[in-house]
Design a protein around this motif. Sequence first.
Motif, short mmCIF file in Angstrom:
data_model
loop_
_atom_site.label_atom_id
_atom_site.label_comp_id
_atom_site.label_asym_id
_atom_site.label_seq_id
_atom_site.Cartn_x
_atom_site.Cartn_y
_atom_site.Cartn_z
N ARG A 56 0.87 -1.30 -0.14
CA ARG A 56 0.11 0.07 -0.03
C ARG A 56 0.77 1.26 -0.18
NH1 ARG A 56 -4.00 1.12 4.04
NH2 ARG A 56 -2.70 0.75 5.63
N PHE A 57 2.15 1.22 0.57
CA PHE A 57 2.84 2.34 0.70
C PHE A 57 4.40 2.20 0.20
CE2 PHE A 57 -0.50 2.50 3.92
CZ PHE A 57 -1.13 3.87 3.53
N LEU A 58 4.96 3.26 -0.25
CA LEU A 58 6.61 3.10 -0.51
C LEU A 58 6.94 4.40 -0.03
CD1 LEU A 58 9.20 2.30 -1.68
CD2 LEU A 58 8.32 3.32 -4.04
N LEU A 59 7.60 4.34 1.29
CA LEU A 59 8.19 5.78 1.89
C LEU A 59 9.62 5.91 1.60
CD1 LEU A 59 6.59 5.04 5.43
CD2 LEU A 59 5.48 6.30 3.51
N LEU A 62 9.37 12.76 -7.41
CA LEU A 62 8.46 11.78 -8.24
C LEU A 62 9.25 11.54 -9.67
CD1 LEU A 62 4.81 12.03 -7.24
CD2 LEU A 62 6.24 10.19 -6.52
N ASP A 63 9.46 12.73 -10.09
CA ASP A 63 10.30 12.67 -11.58
C ASP A 63 11.58 11.92 -11.32
OD1 ASP A 63 8.00 14.15 -12.89
OD2 ASP A 63 9.13 16.10 -12.47
N TYR A 64 12.29 11.95 -10.33
CA TYR A 64 13.57 11.29 -10.39
C TYR A 64 13.38 10.09 -10.19
CZ TYR A 64 17.68 9.39 -8.17
OH TYR A 64 18.64 8.63 -7.85
N THR A 78 2.05 5.52 -8.59
CA THR A 78 2.66 6.73 -7.39
C THR A 78 1.64 6.71 -6.41
OG1 THR A 78 1.60 8.36 -9.04
CG2 THR A 78 3.96 8.10 -9.23
N ASP A 79 0.60 6.14 -6.45
CA ASP A 79 -0.36 6.26 -5.43
C ASP A 79 0.13 5.50 -4.19
OD1 ASP A 79 -2.43 7.69 -6.63
OD2 ASP A 79 -3.71 6.06 -7.13
N GLY A 80 0.36 5.95 -3.21
CA GLY A 80 0.84 5.48 -1.91
C GLY A 80 2.27 5.70 -1.79
N VAL A 81 3.19 6.66 -2.54
CA VAL A 81 4.25 6.85 -2.59
C VAL A 81 4.43 8.00 -1.73
CG1 VAL A 81 6.37 7.45 -3.91
CG2 VAL A 81 4.98 5.88 -4.44
N TYR A 82 5.31 8.24 -0.56
CA TYR A 82 5.37 9.53 0.24
C TYR A 82 7.09 9.76 0.28
CZ TYR A 82 0.52 9.07 1.05
OH TYR A 82 -0.72 9.01 0.89
#
Length: 199
Positions: free
Chosen positions: A42-45, A61-63, A72-76
Amino acid sequence: MILTLPQSAAEHVDALVVATGQGEEWRLTHAIRNWEANPALRFLLVANGNPNEETYVEITLDYLRTLGLRRTDGVYLQADPAPNTGLQAAWIVNQVQARGITSLALAVSPYHLARVYLTVLKAFTRSGFRLPMIPMPVAVPPDTPVPETGATAYALVPGEIKRILNYMDNGWLATPDEVQQYLQWLWSHHKALLVNGPA
């Protein structure tokens, strides 16, 4: 004792966590490959690194897309630079609590794994919060030069040992008793996750 936790359990956690640094892009590519291959995550931190390093790259996010990130949903991402592992650990704990994360895998280079794991565990212990935390060493040969210094993992181990002792002296690292209590709790309360995947 950290390595008594099977890496296979990382396939069944709620979140992947990456502690960046030393220009080691492979930490990110390893986590991103696992993230993209496992839609149940669910998440990528992604914890930020030290801007004083010559190889520091701003985490955006671009990098991450240039490294293969598509979902990208769930990426922080940690917005503020983190000049040390303690600041990364504090951010990780805050994210876990704010997002209701129930378990995580910690992706980091093998030579750095013990210090990161014990620093994050100490931050959780201080907060009075426990969750399954699985070590996920990045698959990289130990004789690969680290971009920041050109040293290999073999050469970096003595420095890690000094930092572990320094962190311990400053109370930033889980003590042997805290590690033992945590692992006892983890094996007694989450054995199904560790051995068979989620119950």
